[in-house]
Design an enzyme around this catalytic site. Structure first.
Site, short mmCIF file in Angstrom:
data_model
loop_
_atom_site.label_atom_id
_atom_site.label_comp_id
_atom_site.label_asym_id
_atom_site.label_seq_id
_atom_site.Cartn_x
_atom_site.Cartn_y
_atom_site.Cartn_z
N LYS A 93 19.87 -70.89 -65.58
CA LYS A 93 20.43 -71.22 -66.90
C LYS A 93 21.93 -71.11 -66.81
O LYS A 93 22.47 -70.40 -65.95
CB LYS A 93 19.91 -70.24 -67.95
CG LYS A 93 19.99 -70.76 -69.37
CD LYS A 93 18.77 -71.59 -69.74
CE LYS A 93 18.85 -72.13 -71.14
NZ LYS A 93 17.57 -72.74 -71.56
P1 NAD Z 1 20.12 -77.72 -81.05
O1 NAD Z 1 21.52 -77.40 -80.77
O2 NAD Z 1 19.68 -79.14 -81.06
O3 NAD Z 1 19.67 -77.08 -82.46
C1 NAD Z 1 19.84 -75.73 -82.76
C2 NAD Z 1 19.49 -75.52 -84.23
O4 NAD Z 1 19.56 -74.12 -84.53
C3 NAD Z 1 20.47 -76.22 -85.19
O5 NAD Z 1 19.74 -76.76 -86.28
C4 NAD Z 1 21.36 -75.07 -85.66
O6 NAD Z 1 21.91 -75.35 -86.93
C5 NAD Z 1 20.36 -73.95 -85.69
N1 NAD Z 1 20.99 -72.65 -85.69
C6 NAD Z 1 22.00 -72.20 -84.90
N2 NAD Z 1 22.34 -70.95 -85.23
C7 NAD Z 1 21.51 -70.59 -86.23
C8 NAD Z 1 21.35 -69.41 -87.00
N3 NAD Z 1 22.11 -68.33 -86.79
N4 NAD Z 1 20.38 -69.37 -87.95
C9 NAD Z 1 19.60 -70.46 -88.18
N5 NAD Z 1 19.70 -71.60 -87.49
C10 NAD Z 1 20.64 -71.66 -86.53
O7 NAD Z 1 19.27 -76.85 -80.00
P2 NAD Z 1 17.80 -77.12 -79.48
O8 NAD Z 1 17.90 -77.88 -78.20
O9 NAD Z 1 16.93 -77.60 -80.58
O10 NAD Z 1 17.37 -75.63 -79.05
C11 NAD Z 1 16.82 -74.71 -80.02
C12 NAD Z 1 16.09 -73.61 -79.26
O11 NAD Z 1 15.09 -74.19 -78.43
C13 NAD Z 1 16.96 -72.76 -78.32
O12 NAD Z 1 16.44 -71.45 -78.30
C14 NAD Z 1 16.73 -73.41 -76.98
O13 NAD Z 1 16.96 -72.54 -75.90
C15 NAD Z 1 15.27 -73.76 -77.10
N6 NAD Z 1 14.81 -74.81 -76.19
C16 NAD Z 1 15.39 -76.05 -76.17
C17 NAD Z 1 14.90 -77.02 -75.31
C18 NAD Z 1 15.42 -78.42 -75.31
O14 NAD Z 1 14.85 -79.26 -74.57
N7 NAD Z 1 16.42 -78.76 -76.08
C19 NAD Z 1 13.87 -76.70 -74.42
C20 NAD Z 1 13.30 -75.43 -74.46
C21 NAD Z 1 13.77 -74.49 -75.36
#
Ligand code: NAD
Length: 423
Positions: free
Chosen positions: A114
């Protein structure tokens, strides 16, 4: 907790502390492989880099960047890159370790890695964002590569950022290495289905968990925290299956509508301005999100969100961990005692890395599959992995999280044992 590393000071609820406690829980199920378990508590390699850029106003700014390769016993490192003001080495270590467990849980030929930069990208211009991405890529270029460690998008990073990373790495080696990152734009070796893959995996595992619980998705009430790539896609798929999204929270606030939020209007708006400008729901206090009556809770934002207090009050029967590490260990126990089923991150959100794997395979063969083929293969891998984990949980009478760790850690440590220690 073990692993007396001098450079981190985990607490019970911090990401690395959470991960260590998850490892401790699985050791009793590892049999003779337990002698190798300490390897899971130490990252193989951690790189801290200085990322200096010239800002648009002519000043020089320095940012702290990280790339951690937690374990590469089963294959090259794999894992996203996060741009966020709260990124720390400890957080990146935990996220890299969860990638090791995740890739093994779905049986992909990868280890776990990561990366991240401690920056608020919302405060950067597009030009500054490109500069920070390129300099970071160049700095970590000494340890990434198509056969060694393959980054991907995570919080606040996207296909454009992957394109810059691919270009920078390619310029430095004097060729075009599309396989160095996944989550790229389609015409640069990206894969169909990648953008929606994580949300789709959350839906596929959630649908199966609901079926096993006897929870009808038609009319089911869902609360989603985090409405980005993962949360919004999962929400859309659940609505297609007949569920309603009764509350959503993002970094701008929390909205609620017990009749179900109109996602077609909400999604474009949330991408532009955040949720709170939406008129089709009532704005409530952020903490009240955890009291909203719901059947399914999807944390899809950041780590450590489901605390003991929040675990005690949620009305959800099913928690689908779209985010990585959203539940602290004590809250995990409370949810289990209350009979709330948790589909853990290390299987629930594995859809993204699975389609990343498809992208990497397609890049190497220069032959690209259609979206139906991607989705059929994705659904099959996720369902096989989940069924295997469920059997393990039933056999040992353990939670799905410990069962996922048991299946995954056995694969990781078996590879470690078979490879042996060098020299
Ligand atoms: P993203 O940047 O597209 O979205 C993140 C979301 O979280 C946004 O809506 C943001 O406003 C919200 N957010 C941020 N801080 C916040 C807070 N303090 N309280 C409430 N909401 C908050 O990110 P993503 O890719 O959707 O990733 C979200 C989660 O999923 C992360 O934990 C990431 O590690 C995990 N994840 C993502 C992927 C992927 O393929 N994108 C894969 C596996 C896991």
């Amino acid at each position: 907790m073990g692993a007396d590393l001098s450079y981190v000071h985990p607490t019970a609820n911090s990401p690395w502390g959470t991960y260590l406690s998850q490892v401790d829980r699985v050791v009793p199920y590892l049999g003779d492989l337990a002698r190798w378990a300490e390897t899971l508590k130490r990252p193989k390699r951690a790189l801290i880099v200085d990322v200096p850029i010239e800002m648009d106003n002519g000043t020089i700014a320095h940012f702290e960047g990280f790339r951690v390769q937690h374990n590469m016993s089963r294959g090259p490192g794999k894992g996203g890159v996060r741009f966020h003001p709260d990124v720390t080495l400890e957080e990146v270590m935990a996220l890299s370790a969860w990638m090791t467990v995740k890739t093994a849980a779905v049986n992909l030929p990868y280890g776990g890695a990561k990366g991240g930069i401690r920056v608020d990208p919302k405060k950067l211009s597009q030009k500054e964002l490109e500069k920070i991405t390129r300099r970071y890529t160049s700095e970590i270029g000494i340890i990434i590569g198509p056969h060694t460690d393959i980054p991907a998008p995570d919080v606040n990073t996207n296909a454009q950022i992957m394109a810059w990373m691919m270009d920078t790495y390619s310029m430095n080696i004097g060729g075009t290495a599309t396989g160095v990152v996944t989550g790229k734009p389609l015409h640069l070796g990206g894969s169909l289905g990648r953008v929606k893959a994580t949300g789709r995996g959350v839906f596929v595992t959630g649908r199966e968990a609901a079926r096993r619980l006897g929870l009808d998705l038609r009319g089911a009430r869902i609360a989603v925290q985090g409405f980005g790539n993962v949360g919004s896609v999962a929400a859309e798929l659940f609505v297609e299956a007949g569920a309603k999204i009764v509350s959503v929270q993002d970094h701008t606030g929390t909205i609620v509508n017990e009749n179900g939020l109109d996602l077609k209007a909400l999604i474009p708006l949330s991408r532009a301005d955040g949720l709170v400008s939406f008129k089709g729901g009532d704005v409530i206090a952020n903490e009240a999100f955890w009291d909203v009556a719901c059947d399914i809770l999807i944390p899809a934002a950041l780590e450590g969100q489901i605390t003991a207090e929040r675990a005690k009050k949620t009305t959800a029967k099913l928690v689908l961990e779209g985010a990585n590490g959203p539940t602290v260990p004590v809250a995990d126990d409370i949810l289990a005692e209350r009979g709330v089923l948790v589909v853990p991150d290390v299987i629930c959100n594995a859809g993204g890395v699975t389609v990343s794997y498809f992208e990497w395979v397609q890049d190497f063969s220069s032959f690209f599959w259609d979206e139906d083929e991607i989705n059929v293969r994705l659904d099959r891998i996720m369902m096989n992995a989940l069924n295997n984990i469920w059997d393990t949980a039933d056999k040992h009478k353990i939670t799905l999280r410990t069962a996922t760790f048991a299946v995954a850690c056995e694969r990781i440590l078996m590879a470690r044992q078979e490879r042996g220690l060098y020299p």
